[in-house]
Design a protein around this motif. Structure first.
Motif, mmCIF file in Angstrom:
data_model
loop_
_atom_site.group_PDB
_atom_site.id
_atom_site.type_symbol
_atom_site.label_atom_id
_atom_site.label_comp_id
_atom_site.label_asym_id
_atom_site.label_seq_id
_atom_site.Cartn_x
_atom_site.Cartn_y
_atom_site.Cartn_z
ATOM 1 N N ASP A 30 2.775 -1.944 9.860
ATOM 2 C CA ASP A 30 3.876 -1.305 10.585
ATOM 3 C C ASP A 30 4.913 -0.666 9.667
ATOM 4 N N SER A 31 4.829 -0.928 8.358
ATOM 5 C CA SER A 31 5.758 -0.278 7.432
ATOM 6 C C SER A 31 5.287 1.115 7.019
ATOM 7 N N VAL A 32 4.004 1.420 7.261
ATOM 8 C CA VAL A 32 3.478 2.746 6.893
ATOM 9 C C VAL A 32 2.866 3.501 8.070
ATOM 10 N N ILE A 33 2.518 2.789 9.125
ATOM 11 C CA ILE A 33 1.885 3.414 10.292
ATOM 12 C C ILE A 33 2.749 3.170 11.522
ATOM 13 N N HIS A 34 2.978 4.223 12.272
ATOM 14 C CA HIS A 34 3.721 4.154 13.528
ATOM 15 C C HIS A 34 3.426 5.425 14.307
ATOM 16 N N GLU A 35 4.070 5.602 15.464
ATOM 17 C CA GLU A 35 3.748 6.752 16.313
ATOM 18 C C GLU A 35 3.935 8.093 15.616
ATOM 19 N N ALA A 36 4.908 8.184 14.716
ATOM 20 C CA ALA A 36 5.169 9.453 14.021
ATOM 21 C C ALA A 36 4.286 9.630 12.780
ATOM 22 N N GLN A 37 3.737 8.554 12.262
ATOM 23 C CA GLN A 37 2.875 8.591 11.076
ATOM 24 C C GLN A 37 1.598 7.840 11.416
ATOM 25 N N THR A 38 0.538 8.568 11.791
ATOM 26 C CA THR A 38 -0.661 7.923 12.335
ATOM 27 C C THR A 38 -1.887 8.003 11.440
ATOM 28 N N LYS A 39 -1.795 8.665 10.285
ATOM 29 C CA LYS A 39 -3.011 8.918 9.498
ATOM 30 C C LYS A 39 -2.922 8.358 8.082
ATOM 31 N N LEU A 40 -4.061 7.813 7.660
ATOM 32 C CA LEU A 40 -4.249 7.350 6.287
ATOM 33 C C LEU A 40 -5.598 7.863 5.800
ATOM 34 N N ILE A 41 -5.684 8.056 4.501
ATOM 35 C CA ILE A 41 -6.978 8.305 3.862
ATOM 36 C C ILE A 41 -7.298 7.039 3.080
ATOM 37 N N TYR A 42 -8.525 6.574 3.211
ATOM 38 C CA TYR A 42 -8.957 5.363 2.524
ATOM 39 C C TYR A 42 -10.115 5.724 1.597
ATOM 40 N N VAL A 43 -9.979 5.379 0.314
ATOM 41 C CA VAL A 43 -11.041 5.636 -0.667
ATOM 42 C C VAL A 43 -11.503 4.291 -1.205
ATOM 43 N N TYR A 44 -12.809 4.071 -1.119
ATOM 44 C CA TYR A 44 -13.423 2.839 -1.591
ATOM 45 C C TYR A 44 -14.413 3.162 -2.701
ATOM 46 N N ASP A 45 -14.341 2.429 -3.789
ATOM 47 C CA ASP A 45 -15.245 2.571 -4.935
ATOM 48 C C ASP A 45 -15.058 3.950 -5.575
ATOM 49 N N PHE A 46 -14.176 4.000 -6.548
ATOM 50 C CA PHE A 46 -13.798 5.275 -7.164
ATOM 51 C C PHE A 46 -14.917 5.923 -7.972
ATOM 52 N N PHE A 47 -16.020 5.207 -8.212
ATOM 53 C CA PHE A 47 -17.168 5.839 -8.849
ATOM 54 C C PHE A 47 -18.006 6.587 -7.817
ATOM 55 N N SER A 48 -18.145 6.002 -6.635
ATOM 56 C CA SER A 48 -18.918 6.648 -5.570
ATOM 57 C C SER A 48 -18.058 7.510 -4.655
ATOM 58 N N MET A 49 -16.774 7.204 -4.584
ATOM 59 C CA MET A 49 -15.806 7.961 -3.776
ATOM 60 C C MET A 49 -16.152 7.965 -2.282
ATOM 61 N N TRP A 50 -16.396 6.784 -1.729
ATOM 62 C CA TRP A 50 -16.527 6.676 -0.281
ATOM 63 C C TRP A 50 -15.160 6.991 0.297
ATOM 64 N N THR A 51 -15.070 8.011 1.126
ATOM 65 C CA THR A 51 -13.780 8.457 1.655
ATOM 66 C C THR A 51 -13.803 8.361 3.177
ATOM 67 N N PHE A 52 -12.722 7.805 3.721
ATOM 68 C CA PHE A 52 -12.616 7.582 5.155
ATOM 69 C C PHE A 52 -11.287 8.135 5.668
ATOM 70 N N PHE A 53 -11.338 8.665 6.881
ATOM 71 C CA PHE A 53 -10.132 9.087 7.576
ATOM 72 C C PHE A 53 -9.786 7.978 8.565
ATOM 73 N N VAL A 54 -8.591 7.431 8.435
ATOM 74 C CA VAL A 54 -8.149 6.308 9.259
ATOM 75 C C VAL A 54 -7.019 6.812 10.149
ATOM 76 N N GLU A 55 -7.241 6.755 11.458
ATOM 77 C CA GLU A 55 -6.224 7.271 12.370
ATOM 78 C C GLU A 55 -5.884 6.242 13.437
ATOM 79 N N LEU A 56 -4.591 6.055 13.632
ATOM 80 C CA LEU A 56 -4.106 5.181 14.693
ATOM 81 C C LEU A 56 -4.387 5.853 16.027
ATOM 82 N N ALA A 57 -5.199 5.209 16.858
ATOM 83 C CA ALA A 57 -5.564 5.778 18.151
ATOM 84 C C ALA A 57 -4.576 5.353 19.233
ATOM 85 N N GLU A 58 -4.177 4.071 19.215
ATOM 86 C CA GLU A 58 -3.205 3.597 20.194
ATOM 87 C C GLU A 58 -2.618 2.271 19.755
#
Length: 170
Positions: free
Chosen positions: A83-111
């Motif tokens: 709740d300190s970084v995500i709320h109704e006005a700020q709903t999106k994060l990018i998540y990167v896992y394993d910096f050698f493989s660069m698995w990249t995910f779009f994380v969005e607050l739906a509700e």
């Protein structure tokens, strides 16, 4: 309150690969990291970071799993509540896992919903698609530019006579 997220794997295939998750708003980004890695079948031992994102999915401030810098200004997942970084006005994060493989995910607050008594959180609600064996290849700006030459300065590194320094400088 409960945050419901859709976590989408950034891939170049026709198949949509995503997970719908529920997690308490007071849980940390490390808790979100853990359910993301588990729901996509990763062991969770690789380096990872969240990046605060705008509506155009542009990467902003980094929040890291581990502090690898010499500075004290690095935000860490285990110290950052959702709740300190995500709320109704700020709903999106990018998540990167394993910096050698660069698995990249779009994380969005739906509700944001009320907690349901009897449910355990975090909770995996829905699974779509299978994770490929290897991370999708990322195309960077330099890869898109056919004329890119990292040695475009025209200097011949073997031609010591034309370099601008004295041979016996010390």
């Amino acid at each position: 309150m409960i945050y419901r997220f859709r976590v989408i794997l950034d891939n170049d295939t026709d198949e949509d690969i995503f997970r719908d998750l529920e997690i308490r708003e007071t849980d940390t980004l490390e808790d979100l990291h853990n359910i993301i890695t588990q729901s996509f079948g990763f062991d969770g031992t690789e380096m990872a970071s969240f990046y605060i994102s705008n509506d155009h999915w542009e990467q902003g401030e980094e929040i890291s799993l581990f502090d690898l810098s010499d500075e004290d200004s690095t935000r860490l997942m285990n110290e950052t509540s959702l709740d300190s970084v995500i709320h109704e006005a700020q709903t999106k994060l990018i998540y990167v896992y394993d910096f050698f493989s660069m698995w990249t995910f779009f994380v969005e607050l739906a509700e944001i919903v009320e907690e349901t008594e009897g449910n355990y959180y975090p909770n995996l609600m829905f699974v779509q698609g299978q994770v490929p064996d290897s991370a999708p290849q990322k195309l960077f700006e330099a890869d898109e530019d056919d004329d890119f030459d990292e040695f475009e300065d025209g200097l011949d590194i073997d031609d010591y006579d034309s370099l601008d320094f004295e041979e016996n400088w010390n």
